[in-house]
Design an enzyme around this catalytic site. Structure first.
Site, PDB file in Angstrom:
ATOM      1  N   ASP A  98       0.810  -1.219   0.000  1.00 11.10           N
ATOM      2  CA  ASP A  98       0.000   0.000   0.000  1.00 11.10           C
ATOM      3  C   ASP A  98       0.847   1.275   0.000  1.00 11.10           C
ATOM      4  O   ASP A  98       0.462   2.279  -0.593  1.00 11.10           O
ATOM      5  CB  ASP A  98      -0.961   0.014   1.205  1.00 11.10           C
TER       6      ASP A  98
ATOM      7  N   ASN B 279      -5.160  -1.808  -4.430  1.00 11.69           N
ATOM      8  CA  ASN B 279      -6.341  -1.885  -3.559  1.00 11.69           C
ATOM      9  C   ASN B 279      -6.121  -1.008  -2.335  1.00 11.69           C
ATOM     10  O   ASN B 279      -6.579  -1.317  -1.238  1.00 11.69           O
ATOM     11  CB  ASN B 279      -6.594  -3.341  -3.150  1.00 11.69           C
TER      12      ASN B 279
ATOM     13  N   ASP C 266     -10.566  -1.994  12.285  1.00 12.20           N
ATOM     14  CA  ASP C 266      -9.598  -2.980  11.788  1.00 12.20           C
ATOM     15  C   ASP C 266      -9.208  -3.983  12.870  1.00 12.20           C
ATOM     16  O   ASP C 266      -9.258  -5.197  12.666  1.00 12.20           O
ATOM     17  CB  ASP C 266      -8.345  -2.282  11.247  1.00 12.20           C
TER      18      ASP C 266
ATOM     19  N   GLU D 172     -11.305  -4.573   1.998  1.00 11.89           N
ATOM     20  CA  GLU D 172     -10.612  -5.360   0.978  1.00 11.89           C
ATOM     21  C   GLU D 172     -11.506  -6.477   0.431  1.00 11.89           C
ATOM     22  O   GLU D 172     -11.392  -6.892  -0.707  1.00 11.89           O
ATOM     23  CB  GLU D 172      -9.326  -5.956   1.562  1.00 11.89           C
TER      24      GLU D 172
ATOM     25  N   HIS E  86      -5.307  -8.920   3.641  1.00 14.30           N
ATOM     26  CA  HIS E  86      -4.201  -9.096   4.588  1.00 14.30           C
ATOM     27  C   HIS E  86      -4.693  -9.369   5.999  1.00 14.30           C
ATOM     28  O   HIS E  86      -4.132 -10.197   6.716  1.00 14.30           O
ATOM     29  CB  HIS E  86      -3.306  -7.848   4.572  1.00 14.30           C
ATOM     30  N   ARG E  87      -5.753  -8.685   6.419  1.00 13.31           N
ATOM     31  CA  ARG E  87      -6.201  -8.877   7.807  1.00 13.31           C
ATOM     32  C   ARG E  87      -6.864 -10.236   8.023  1.00 13.31           C
ATOM     33  O   ARG E  87      -6.791 -10.804   9.113  1.00 13.31           O
ATOM     34  CB  ARG E  87      -7.131  -7.740   8.244  1.00 13.31           C
TER      35      ARG E  87
ATOM     36  N   LYS F  26       0.307  -6.440   1.812  1.00 15.00           N
ATOM     37  CA  LYS F  26      -0.387  -5.140   1.707  1.00 15.00           C
ATOM     38  C   LYS F  26       0.077  -4.190   2.810  1.00 15.00           C
ATOM     39  O   LYS F  26       0.270  -3.004   2.577  1.00 15.00           O
ATOM     40  CB  LYS F  26      -1.893  -5.369   1.796  1.00 15.00           C
TER      41      LYS F  26
END
Ligand code: DC
Length: 659
Positions: free
Chosen positions: A52, A95, A326, A354, A400-401, A426
């Site tokens: 990112d 993204n 998040d 995402e 990613h999370r 990311k």
């Protein structure tokens, strides 16, 4: 470098250690833009190096901004003082919402001939509220695809600031942040006001934006999160040098690991954030405290030490996650280990991240065996009892999370496979290495060696001495062979044997081996079964089919596994690998005595001949051939009795544990 398709995580027994967090994504991308728009040069220390931030750096370079990366993780940005050198460009922003939204606002206010686009998922993430706000003051923006979504064409409008801007705040706070970051570009000689329509979510991210604007000389007035006023004459000026905090969202995985796996003096410490952090996600650690975790706060670090004294499990209940969207994902996994169901509230923004994170989370948690209920903007996760966990291959949805959160499921009693683990790049390219450094997998002692070397006896004795589980992997091949013989499957019919192994109705129940419910412990010891097992064990598809069953035996507090490929293939991360050898004659004599004592008539020569054949097959087959792992300790027990052999291995294990 290509990334692997999946990553297998062993079950964990604990966690301890320190992690230096990578820089915050939210701060890194905001600072890069601010520094690029400011007058003067800015040195940014601790910039996050990830997909990112690379997207933002590439975009700024394309816009003509001069940048230099230092070897020490710093980045010096030569600001353009609000006048972008390039006025026409096509920007690909992957993204990265933290790049696309503020750049859209900045380019629309600067005016030029631009296109902004991203990956297909980016084109499904709404941006209409930001575009409406910008169009409302005369910016020229067109949709190149679906109305309300990127890609966008941005032209030369005529921004007027005679009336307040209006922007919705209830879908994403990033639209407001984008406007706050971009509007000072206009250098207006009158105050500029932004009115928020609807309830503003994710306020800590807006607070973060305001704090960073202050560092660049712009002091926005915040009227109750409803109106924000940029004072007349505001212009960005470089602070000279500025440091990026560690990423508080990334901290959540390690803090959760500490809560689930630390204790008894062990702790997991994250370095790079503390109680004074300007990131909203540090509040995650406060939530953990409220749920019963033992958290300590220091200067530049936060530490998780397990649960507070007297607390048996994290509490469940309703958790308002509006301020920590998040880090809240991490709570969906810790909820599996809680005392009662956990309901995460105020997570509507998950739907436009995402991936649709509510749907993704519900689907993947269910694969583990969890009961999950979901609504438009909430998710309820029920605790998962140890017996109900299922080993699963977790899809990560290019998110990613999702990948990072589900690594925590390895605190459950099963193997977890993470698909496409590379998606963590990311925001945290080194995530799984960092996780492996603090993770304490269920320990394994691997004992490999040829037939009749005494591995089985040794493994059982060592397991009993340590209170560990034991896995006799040869027994699984034997059970498969037994069923093949019973069903009359030819031992050269590779296809049929592979199919049999893949659907073997076999279960390990403590020391008992159940084939369709029948205890076959004695039946598999017959000589013809052993011979058949040796042949079928040479088939790659059979070996692959039995791999999962073997790995599933890895359970707390530990496992002693014996076979031919325990240290090389099945448990390559075993803490101790022993390669047990004895001359073929010594082994033949032992086996001969054993058979005679069981009333089986044979000759020493026959036994010797049989062992030589099996050794040849085991060592010469194309897959998982019998050979010591490079890091195995060799033990020749030709001259040792069982007692001495067991003591030697226990001694080695104590030395390993002390390291
Ligand atoms: O150790 P054992 O004799 O019970 O094993 C039976 C057969 O299974 C043996 O011929 C080799 C094979 N085997 C294997 O290939 N890999 C293992 N990990 C264990 C056994």
């Amino acid at each position: 470098m290509t990334s692997p398709e999946h990553l297998d995580l062993p079950p964990l027994i604990g966690a301890a250690g320190r992690v230096r967090l990578p820089g915050s994504k939210s701060i890194s991308n905001r600072l890069l833009l601010l520094a690029a728009l400011a007058e003067g040069s800015t040195r940014i220390d601790g910039l996050l190096d990830s997909d990112d931030t690379r997207v933002m750096l590439d975009a700024l370079r394309t816009l003509g901004v001069a940048l230099q990366r230092g070897d020490d993780g710093s980045c010096t940005v030569h600001g353009c003082g609000g006048a972008l050198p390039v006025r026409r460009a096509d920007l690909f922003l992957g993204n990265a919402g933290t790049a696309l939204r503020p750049l859209t606002a900045a380019l629309a206010l600067a005016g030029g001939d631009w296109q902004v686009r991203g990956v297909p998922r980016m084109h499904e993430r709404p941006i209409g509220d930001l575009v409406d706000a910008l169009r409302g003051i005369g910016c020229a923006i067109d949709y190149l695809g679906n109305a309300g979504y990127p890609p966008l064409a941005i032209g030369r409008g005529a921004p007027r600031l005679d009336a307040p801007l209006r922007v919705r705040g209830d879908v994403s706070s990033q639209f407001l942040s984008a406007l706050l970051l971009a509007l000072p570009l206009l250098g207006s000689d009158r105050d500029v006001a932004i009115d928020v329509v609807g309830e503003l979510i994710s306020r800590p991210y807006v607070a973060l934006t305001l704090r960073l604007l202050e560092r660049f000389g712009v002091h926005v007035r915040n009227a109750h999160w409803q109106r924000f006023v940029i004072p007349a004459g505001s212009r960005y000026r470089t602070p000279g040098r500025i440091a990026v905090e560690g990423d508080a969202s990334s901290a959540s995985y390690f803090l959760a690991a500490g809560v689930l796996g630390a204790g008894n003096g062990a702790a997991v410490r994250v370095e790079g954030v503390d109680a004074h952090s300007i990131q909203g996600d540090v509040a995650f650690a406060r939530v953990l405290e409220q749920l019963g975790a033992d958290i300590d706060w220091g200067d530049g670090w936060i530490e998780a030490r397990g649960l507070r004294a007297g607390v048996a499990a994290l509490a469940g209940g309703d958790i308002d996650c509006v301020a920590i969207p998040d880090a809240a994902m991490t709570l969906a996994i810790t909820a599996l280990f809680a005392a009662a169901p956990t309901r995460l509230l105020g997570i509507g923004s998950w739907r436009v991240k995402e991936t649709d994170r509510i749907a993704a989370m519900a689907t993947e948690l269910a694969k583990l065996g969890a009961t999950v209920d979901a609504g438009d903007d909430w998710l309820r996760v029920h605790p998962l009892a140890a017996a109900d966990w299922r080993s699963a291959s977790v899809a990560t949805y290019d998110d990613h999370r999702m990948a990072m959160c589900f690594s925590l499921a390895s605190f459950g009693p099963v193997d977890i496979r993470i698909e496409d683990p590379g998606c963590v790049a990311k925001t945290f390219p080194g995530y799984f290495d960092a996780f492996a450094r603090i993770a304490r997998p269920v320990p394994v002692i691997a004992i490999d060696g040829p037939t009749a070397s005494g591995k089985g006896t040794l493994a059982a004795r060592v397991a009993a001495a340590l209170g560990f589980h034991a896995l006799d992997s040869g027994a699984l091949y034997r059970a498969c062979a037994l069923l093949a013989l019973r069903r009359g499957i030819a031992l050269d019919d590779a296809g049929a044997l592979a199919a049999l192994a893949a659907t073997l109705p076999l279960r390990c129940d403590g020391a008992r081996l159940l084939l369709s419910g029948e205890d076959v412990g004695a039946a598999i010891r017959a000589e013809d079964v052993g011979q058949a097992a040796s042949r079928l064990a040479a088939l790659p598809a059979v070996r692959t089919a039995l791999l999962a069953l073997q790995r599933q035996q890895r359970r707390a507090p530990g496992l002693v596994a014996d076979g031919r490929d325990m240290g090389t293939v099945v448990f390559p991360d075993a803490g101790l690998k022993v390669f047990l050898a004895a001359g073929v004659r010594a082994r033949a004599e032992r086996r001969y005595k054993q058979l005679i004592s069981q009333g089986i008539s044979t000759t020493l020569d026959a036994v010797l001949n049989d062992l030589e054949q099996r050794d040849a097959r085991d060592t010469q087959r194309s897959v998982a051939a019998l050979r010591p792992a490079p890091d195995a300790l060799h033990l020749d027990n030709s001259e040792l009795d069982v007692e001495q052999t067991v003591l030697r291995v226990l001694q080695w294990w104590r030395q390993c544990a002390a390291r």
